[in-house]
Motif scaffolding. Structure first.
Motif, PDB file in Angstrom:
ATOM      1  N   LEU A 185      36.406  35.008  37.740  1.00  0.00           N
ATOM      2  CA  LEU A 185      34.980  34.688  37.851  1.00  0.00           C
ATOM      3  C   LEU A 185      34.147  35.730  37.137  1.00  0.00           C
ATOM      4  O   LEU A 185      34.490  36.913  37.132  1.00  0.00           O
ATOM      5  N   LEU A 186      33.040  35.257  36.573  1.00  0.00           N
ATOM      6  CA  LEU A 186      32.046  36.178  36.024  1.00  0.00           C
ATOM      7  C   LEU A 186      30.780  35.988  36.851  1.00  0.00           C
ATOM      8  O   LEU A 186      30.346  34.856  37.079  1.00  0.00           O
ATOM      9  N   MET A 187      30.228  37.097  37.362  1.00  0.00           N
ATOM     10  CA  MET A 187      28.992  37.022  38.127  1.00  0.00           C
ATOM     11  C   MET A 187      27.933  37.847  37.413  1.00  0.00           C
ATOM     12  O   MET A 187      28.157  39.025  37.129  1.00  0.00           O
TER      13      MET A 187
ATOM     14  N   VAL B 134      41.139  46.260  43.280  1.00  0.00           N
ATOM     15  CA  VAL B 134      41.486  46.558  41.883  1.00  0.00           C
ATOM     16  C   VAL B 134      41.085  45.423  40.941  1.00  0.00           C
ATOM     17  O   VAL B 134      40.861  45.647  39.756  1.00  0.00           O
ATOM     18  N   HIS B 135      40.982  44.203  41.468  1.00  0.00           N
ATOM     19  CA  HIS B 135      40.677  43.074  40.579  1.00  0.00           C
ATOM     20  C   HIS B 135      39.171  42.815  40.450  1.00  0.00           C
ATOM     21  O   HIS B 135      38.766  41.806  39.891  1.00  0.00           O
TER      22      HIS B 135
ATOM     23  N   LEU C 156      30.654  37.593  46.730  1.00  0.00           N
ATOM     24  CA  LEU C 156      31.543  38.752  46.570  1.00  0.00           C
ATOM     25  C   LEU C 156      32.002  39.265  47.941  1.00  0.00           C
ATOM     26  O   LEU C 156      33.169  39.622  48.135  1.00  0.00           O
ATOM     27  N   ARG C 157      31.075  39.277  48.900  1.00  0.00           N
ATOM     28  CA  ARG C 157      31.434  39.740  50.245  1.00  0.00           C
ATOM     29  C   ARG C 157      32.478  38.813  50.872  1.00  0.00           C
ATOM     30  O   ARG C 157      33.376  39.260  51.579  1.00  0.00           O
TER      31      ARG C 157
ATOM     32  N   VAL D 218      41.056  37.322  43.373  1.00  0.00           N
ATOM     33  CA  VAL D 218      40.305  36.709  42.272  1.00  0.00           C
ATOM     34  C   VAL D 218      39.801  37.826  41.363  1.00  0.00           C
ATOM     35  O   VAL D 218      39.252  38.819  41.843  1.00  0.00           O
ATOM     36  N   ASN D 219      40.027  37.672  40.055  1.00  0.00           N
ATOM     37  CA  ASN D 219      39.516  38.677  39.109  1.00  0.00           C
ATOM     38  C   ASN D 219      38.024  38.446  38.922  1.00  0.00           C
ATOM     39  O   ASN D 219      37.618  37.396  38.419  1.00  0.00           O
TER      40      ASN D 219
END
Ligand SMILES: Cc1cc2nc3c(=O)[nH]c(=O)nc-3n(C[C@H](O)[C@H](O)[C@H](O)COP(=O)(O)OP(=O)(O)OC[C@H]3O[C@@H](n4cnc5c(N)ncnc54)[C@H](O)[C@@H]3O)c2cc1C
Length: 391
Positions: free
Chosen positions: A171-173, A225-226, A187-188, A197-198
């Protein structure tokens, strides 16, 4: 003899049918008026019942969603989080949803929507995070007047800018200013559920002091880490080691080179959203993968989209853009807008719905519709430009 058996069966079943019919008539004659009277009595008594409940506890209600403020927390110099405990009328929510507060300020009823910034949690609490807007009525009133113990009235959670049940692997946020709230909720949730999920999370703010949830975001980055985090600010002293400037293609290419194909969630002030959408469109990204939440009704992507199609679903308050032709049914499904469908070929009519405005192309006949209000079959209708649908 053998032929008598079905005869007995026939007469028995017709007797049974008669009995069923008269029972149904009896129930209709007696029970329906009784139910009507009972409902009418309840409706008439409702204000009394509501008043009695409110005396017991101001959050109690048979109809209205109310929530008690249990904590008020300053996030930055002009951003405040309100933690709320809603009553039983409140339904569960998905990360990214928003609620609409119904307030009375100086005797005037006012409504404003706020994304839920917390993740769904078992304790039943949720939070909204509000940034003061210069000259704004509600954002300043909330910051100046709302304290723990107060009770607020609000809507059920809603919105289509939510994490899908099947979260993509990458995912890109992208967020700016107070637009961080719905993506923070997502995200939380990913953090709480420990989903592998990356995530590339890029947040834009005016100065380092304006970065909302900065400490928690840093904590998430070091824990998971991701998850990769990038803060970009417009103004900062020499001590700031992070990125500087506004959103740009160069910055995006450097932090998320695969952005053209990534599922992207984006929210922020209108100029930021416009810059992101224009960049995605001009660089050939798959716009169908770019989801966004509008904080302002004035934000209108149709004013600057060069070629893409935009479908706006009026009742659900959501919209999607696409750079490749997709049917309106596909657009609705990708947003989670409720729509029934059957054949997906324009035959059964199950998905028939009202188009309020815009031109659609019928992929079966190849003909374009008129630009006005008419019923269409979304499963075989491809938007040309901007189309508004009553769904
Ligand atoms: C789905 C959704 C989610 C949202 N989530 C959040 C969130 O999580 N956090 C958040 O902070 N906000 C969020 N918002 C924005 C929020 O709803 C409000 O719009 C915001 O708080 C400003 O409201 P306000 O009453 O303070 O400002 P308003 O009183 O509505 O004023 C807005 C601006 O208009 C100007 N203005 C007002 N009246 C006039 C006038 N007569 N003439 C000229 N200018 C005028 C004001 O000076 C101000 O600059 C969200 C909005 C939506 C739709």
């Amino acid at each position: 003899m053998l032929s008598a058996v079905p005869l007995i069966g026939d007469s028995l079943s017709s007797k049974l049918n008669e009995m069923r019919a008269s029972l149904r008539a009896l129930v209709r004659a007696r029970a329906v008026p009784w139910l009507d009277r009972a409902t009418a009595a309840t409706e008439a008594d409702l204000p009394l019942v509501e008043a009695a409940l409110a005396r017991l506890d101001p959050t109690l209600s048979l109809r209205t969603i109310r929530a008690r403020v249990v904590a008020v927390r300053a996030e930055t110099h002009d951003v405040t989080t309100f933690v709320l405990r809603p009553n039983a009328r409140f339904t569960s929510f998905r990360a990214g949803s928003y609620v609409t507060l119904q307030l009375t300020i100086d005797g005037r009823p006012v409504q404003r929507s706020y994304s839920i910034s917390s993740a769904p949690s078992a304790d039943g609490l949720f939070a909204i995070t509000v940034k003061r807007v210069a000259g704004g009525l509600v954002s300043n009133w909330l910051a100046d007047h709302v304290r723990p113990g107060q009770v607020l009235e609000l809507s059920a959670p809603r919105g289509q800018f939510v994490l899908p049940p099947e979260v993509p692997r990458e995912l890109l946020m992208l967020s700016a200013g107070s637009g961080i709230t719905p993506v923070m909720s997502m995200l939380r949730q990913l953090r709480a559920e420990r989903r592998p999920v990356n995530v590339t999370f890029v947040h834009f703010a005016r100065t380092p002091a304006d970065i909302i949830f900065r400490d928690e975001l840093a904590e998430i980055e070091s824990e998971l880490v991701h998850v990769r985090m990038l803060f970009c600010v417009e103004q900062a002293g020499s001590e700031w080691a992070g990125a500087r400037g506004r959103f740009s293609l160069e910055l995006l290419e450097s932090v998320a080179p695969g952005f053209r194909e990534l599922d992207t969630y984006m929210c922020g002030p209108s100029p930021f959203m416009q810059a992101v959408i224009e960049t995605f469109e001009s660089s050939g990204a798959d716009l169908a993968k770019l989801r966004y939440e509008r904080f302002s009704a004035d934000f209108d992507a149709t004013k600057f989209l060069a070629h893409a199609q935009l479908v706006r679903f009026l009742r659900s308050g959501s919209e999607s853009i696409a750079s490749r032709p997709r049917t309106i049914l596909e657009e609705a499904e990708s947003l989670g807008v409720a729509i029934e469908s059957g054949c997906r070929a324009g035959n059964c009519g199950t998905c028939r719905c009202l188009k309020r405005s815009g031109v659609v192309n019928d992929v079966v006949t190849g003909r374009d519709s008129g630009a006005g209000e008419e019923f269409i079959y979304p499963c075989i209708s491809i938007p040309r430009g901007t189309v508004e649908i009553e769904l």
